[in-house]
Design a protein around this motif. Structure first.
Motif, PDB file in Angstrom:
ATOM      1  N   PRO A  35       1.115  -1.664   0.142  1.00 50.79           N
ATOM      2  CA  PRO A  35      -0.119   0.129   0.289  1.00 50.79           C
ATOM      3  C   PRO A  35       1.234   1.669  -0.099  1.00 50.79           C
ATOM      4  N   LYS A  38       1.544   6.915   2.347  1.00 54.67           N
ATOM      5  CA  LYS A  38      -0.393   8.567   2.332  1.00 54.67           C
ATOM      6  C   LYS A  38      -1.081   7.409   3.374  1.00 54.67           C
ATOM      7  N   SER A  39      -1.212   6.258   2.492  1.00 56.22           N
ATOM      8  CA  SER A  39      -2.467   5.086   2.988  1.00 56.22           C
ATOM      9  C   SER A  39      -2.280   4.892   4.581  1.00 56.22           C
TER      10      SER A  39
END
Length: 104
Positions: A35, A38-39
């Protein structure tokens, strides 16, 4: 290198190296897609996300290294990749990003 945009950084970096009269040696490989940084909500999750997702694919240049990334957010990718290079015997590592994302 990005698995989503595999030619972006190598293309830019090879042209930059040629312009600067430096060798272009693509040493770092991303081993799996994870991922986006920033997530993830905090730094411990971000570093865990990056840990083990890169490897060196050849011998390390023994001099100073210009480490190029397209975008930095948490900066953990640069930190981990610089550590990989230094732990295998590179000289100083100078991080360079084309853009900065996120806050701050």
């Amino acid at each position: 290198p990005s698995l989503r945009h595999p030619r972006l950084v190598p293309s830019f970096t090879s042209r930059l190296a040629k312009r600067l009269g430096l060798p272009f040696i693509p040493l770092i490989e991303k081993t799996e897609d994870r991922p986006p940084q920033k997530s993830l909500k905090n730094s411990p999750l971000q570093v865990k996300n990056v840990d083990g997702s890169f490897r060196l694919n050849s011998e390390v240049f023994q001099g100073a290294v210009l480490l190029v990334d397209d975008m930095v957010d948490s900066r953990w990718t640069m930190t981990v990749c610089a550590w990989l290079l230094r732990s295998e015997g590179s000289g100083e590592v100078f991080p360079f990003a084309l853009a900065r994302a996120g806050r701050g």
